[in-house]
Design an enzyme around this catalytic site. Structure first.
Site, PDB file in Angstrom:
ATOM      1  N   CYS A  30      -3.547   1.462   6.787  1.00 33.68           N
ATOM      2  CA  CYS A  30      -3.883   0.809   8.057  1.00 33.68           C
ATOM      3  C   CYS A  30      -4.361   1.820   9.102  1.00 33.68           C
ATOM      4  CB  CYS A  30      -2.733  -0.038   8.562  1.00 33.68           C
ATOM      5  SG  CYS A  30      -1.223   0.873   8.647  1.00 33.68           S
ATOM      6  N   GLU A  46       4.160  -3.484  12.522  1.00 29.08           N
ATOM      7  CA  GLU A  46       3.142  -2.448  12.314  1.00 29.08           C
ATOM      8  C   GLU A  46       1.992  -3.140  11.590  1.00 29.08           C
ATOM      9  OE1 GLU A  46       0.972  -0.186  10.502  1.00 29.08           O
ATOM     10  OE2 GLU A  46       2.642   0.783   9.446  1.00 29.08           O
ATOM     11  N   ASN A 105       0.819  -1.227   0.000  1.00 32.52           N
ATOM     12  CA  ASN A 105       0.000   0.000   0.000  1.00 32.52           C
ATOM     13  C   ASN A 105       0.852   1.277   0.000  1.00 32.52           C
ATOM     14  OD1 ASN A 105       0.743  -0.427   2.673  1.00 32.52           O
ATOM     15  ND2 ASN A 105      -1.208   0.236   3.519  1.00 32.52           N
ATOM     16  N   GLU A 147       7.972   3.362  14.578  1.00 31.12           N
ATOM     17  CA  GLU A 147       8.810   3.803  13.459  1.00 31.12           C
ATOM     18  C   GLU A 147       8.748   5.318  13.404  1.00 31.12           C
ATOM     19  OE1 GLU A 147       6.826   1.307  10.307  1.00 31.12           O
ATOM     20  OE2 GLU A 147       8.846   0.474  10.245  1.00 31.12           O
TER      21      GLU A 147
HETATM   22  C1  SIN Z   1       0.353   2.038   6.462  1.00 31.81           C
HETATM   23  O1  SIN Z   1      -0.798   2.059   6.073  1.00 31.81           O
HETATM   24  O2  SIN Z   1       0.909   0.956   6.671  1.00 31.81           O
HETATM   25  C2  SIN Z   1       1.176   3.275   6.708  1.00 31.81           C
HETATM   26  C3  SIN Z   1       0.437   4.513   6.557  1.00 31.81           C
HETATM   27  C4  SIN Z   1       1.208   5.753   6.880  1.00 31.81           C
HETATM   28  O3  SIN Z   1       2.430   5.759   7.046  1.00 31.81           O
HETATM   29  O4  SIN Z   1       0.556   6.774   6.978  1.00 31.81           O
END
Ligand code: SIN
Length: 491
Positions: A292, A258, A160, A464
Site C-alpha cells: 500500500c 491502515e 500482502n 502502528e
Molecule cells: C502494507 O502494504 O500494508 C504494509 C507495508 C509495510 O509495512 O511496509
C-alpha cells in the site's frame, strides 16, 4: 514446491486456533488455499463463522483478565520468547509465506525479520506505558493519568504481508495487556497459523490470541458487532475499511485503519539520479508492487525526465519474474488472476489515453505479470487515480515544485509519499507540504518497527509501530484524588 520443504512440518497447521485449541469449523466446512505461482492447492483451513468467532471472543475476554494483571516485564518476556521462536524458524515461515503468497523467498525472509522486529520493539515498549501526575487545583487533591489496556481487541489482516501485519497489531496489543482475535486473509492463513503455533510454544496463554480462519463477511460482522471487542485494527482497502467502520459504529469501537494509498514519488531535477532510480525500484517493485506504500505515481521534472526514465527502463529490464522459490527470480506472481486483470486494465486504459510503453510490453501468464514503464501519464488515467497494486511505473512529467505538489496532493489518499532532491530548503518545504502520513526523502524504504506507520485522509486512522503503536491499545484514565492531607507535615 510443497510443504515437504519444511524442517518442522508441525508449523503447517490446517486447523483454526481458537481458545488455545486447534479446531475444525463446527459445520466441517473448509477453504482451499492455492499457490499463486502454480495454481495448485497447498492445503485447506476451516471455514469458521459466528460460532467460532464467539468462542474466540469469549476466550479472549477470560484470558485478558489474567494477562493484564501480569507485570509489564513478564508480558515483555513472553513477547521476546515469541520473537526468538520466529527467528529460530525463519526458513520455514518464509517458505510457508512464499507458498501461499508468492513473494520471492529472499523477500519472504525479510518479512519474517520485519515481523519479528515488532515483537522485540513492543516487548521493550511494554515497560514504558507510563502515565502522568498533573498539577492539582488544591492542596488536598492529586490528579493522575493511568494507562490501562483497551481490553479485548480484534485484527483483520491482509494477504500482502501475511506475517508482519499480524505481529504489528498483536505485539502492541499484548504489550499493553490486551488480548486479540485475529482474522487473517483467507488467501494467506497458513502464515498466521504458523505464527500462532510459535506463540503457543513461547508461552502465550491459551485464549489470549486466537486465529479464526474463514471468509471475511461473517467473521467481520461478528467482530464488529460484539460489544466485548473494544477495538478493531484493520489493514486493507479503503472500501472495506469504511464498511468495518460503519459496522463498528453501534458499539463505538476504537479503530486503527491502515487503508489504501496512491503514493507519489517525485524526482526533482537536482536529485541524485542513482538514489532516485534505486529508490524507485525498491519502492515500486517490493512484493511485485503489491504494497500500500508502493510508488503509484512517479513524477519527474523536465530536465531530469529522460535520463531518469532511461536508467529506470534499464533496471526494470533486469528484473526476473518467476516462482518465488527460483533463486534467480526477483519478482514473484501477483496474488490472483483478478489482480492481474486489474493491472492489465490499468495499462490498457493508460495506453488508450495517450501514454507510451517505454519498457518491454506487458506480458501476463497465470498470475505472473511482467514489469512495465509508461511515460506521458496524465491525471485522467486509472493508473493515476487508483492503486494499481502491480509492477507498473506510470511516469508524469512536471515543470516546477508547485505543479509537482498539486499533482502529488491531488488525491483523496494520504498514506506515503517520496521525493528526491539535493536542495535542503526544498527538502523542508516539500516535506512539510506533502499531505501524507509518511514521507521519504531520498529513499524508497520507509517501513520499520520504530517509526509510526499510517495515513491521513482516506488512507486511514491511527498509527502502528513506534511509540504511537502502543498507545493505540491503551486507554487513559484520569484518576482524581481528593481529601488528602495536603499540608506539609513540617508546617
Ligand atoms: C502494507 O502494504 O500494508 C504494509 C507495508 C509495510 O509495512 O511496509
Amino acid at each position: 514446491m510443497s510443504t515437504s520443504v519444511l524442517k518442522d512440518p508441525d508449523l503447517f497447521r490446517q486447523q483454526a486456533f481458537i481458545a488455545g485449541m486447534w479446531a475444525d469449523a463446527t459445520g466441517g466446512g473448509v477453504i482451499s488455499v492455492d499457490n499463486p505461482a502454480t495454481g495448485e492447492s497447498i492445503g485447506h483451513v476451516p471455514a469458521c463463522g459466528v460460532t467460532e468467532t464467539r468462542a474466540a471472543i469469549a476466550a479472549a475476554q477470560t484470558a485478558q483478565r489474567e494477562w493484564k494483571q501480569r507485570p509489564a516485564a513478564e508480558r515483555a518476556q513472553v513477547l521476546m520468547d515469541w520473537h526468538d521462536q520466529i527467528m529460530a524458524n525463519l526458513d520455514d515461515l518464509a517458505a510457508i509465506m512464499t507458498l501461499e503468497q508468492g513473494k520471492v523467498l529472499a523477500e519472504a525472509k525479510g518479512e519474517v525479520r520485519y515481523a519479528a522486529s515488532f515483537l522485540s520493539w513492543f516487548a521493550a515498549e511494554a515497560r514504558r506505558a507510563d502515565g502522568w501526575i498533573l498539577p492539582a487545583p488544591a492542596q488536598d487533591r492529586r490528579i493522575l493519568v493511568l494507562k490501562e489496556p483497551v481490553g479485548v481487541t480484534a485484527a483483520v489482516t491482509p494477504w500482502n504481508f501475511p506475517l508482519a501485519m499480524i505481529t504489528r497489531k498483536c505485539a502492541p496489543a499484548l504489550a499493553a495487556g490486551c488480548s486479540m482475535v485475529i482474522k487473517p486473509s483467507e488467501l494467506t492463513p497458513f502464515s498466521a497459523l504458523a505464527v500462532a503455533a510459535l506463540g503457543e510454544r513461547a508461552g502465550v496463554p491459551a485464549g489470549l490470541v486466537s486465529v479464526v480462519t474463514g471468509m471475511p463477511q461473517e467473521i467481520g460482522a461478528e467482530l464488529t458487532s460484539s460489544a466485548v471487542v473494544r477495538k478493531l485494527s484493520f489493514t486493507g482497502s479503503t472500501r472495506v475499511g469504511a464498511l468495518l467502520m460503519r459496522q463498528s459504529a453501534d458499539t463505538i469501537k476504537r479503530l486503527s485503519l491502515e487503508l489504501g494509498g496512491n503514493a507519489p514519488f517525485i524526482v526533482f531535477d537536482d536529485a541524485d539520479l542513482d538514489l532516485a532510480v534505486s529508490g524507485a525500484m525498491a519502492s515500486k517493485f517490493r512484493n511485485s508492487g503489491q504494497t500500500c506504500i508502493c510508488a503509484n505515481r512517479v513524477l519527474v521534472q523536465d530536465a531530469i525526465h529522460d535520463r531518469f526514465v532511461a536508467r529506470l527502463v534499464d533496471e526494470v529490464a533486469r528484473l526476473k519474474v518467476g516462482d518465488g522459490f527460483d533463486p534467480s527470480a526477483t519478482m514473484g506472481p501477483l496474488i490472483s488472476e483478478a489482480a492481474v486483470a486489474k493491472v492489465r486494465g490499468h495499462v490498457e486504459d493508460a495506453l488508450s489515453k495517450g501514454a507510451v510503453c517505454v519498457s518491454a510490453p506487458l506480458k501476463t501468464e497465470g498470475c505472473f505479470v511482467s514489469p512495465v514503464v509508461l511515460t506521458g501519464v496524465t491525471r485522467d488515467m486509472a493508473v493515476a487515480q487508483e492503486e494499481t497494486f502491480g509492477p507498473v511505473v506510470p511516469v508524469f512529467r512536471f515543470r516546477d515544485e508547485d505543479e509537482a505538489l498539486e499533482i502529488a496532493n491531488g488525491t483523496p489518499y494520504g498514506l506515503a509519499a517520496y521525493f528526491f532532491t539535493g536542495d535542503l530548503d526544498r527538502a523542508w518545504r516539500v516535506g512539510e507540504a506533502l499531505e501524507f502520513g509518511m514521507v521519504g526523502l531520498n529513499t524508497g524504504a520507509i517501513s520499520m518497527e520504530s517509526a509510526p506507520f499510517g495515513g491521513v485522509k482516506q488512507s486511514g486512522l491511527g498509527r502502528e509501530g513506534g511509540h504511537a503503536g502502543l498507545d493505540e491499545f491503551l486507554e487513559m484514565k484520569s484518576f482524581h484524588m481528593a481529601g488528602l492531607a495536603g499540608k506539609s507535615r513540617t508546617s
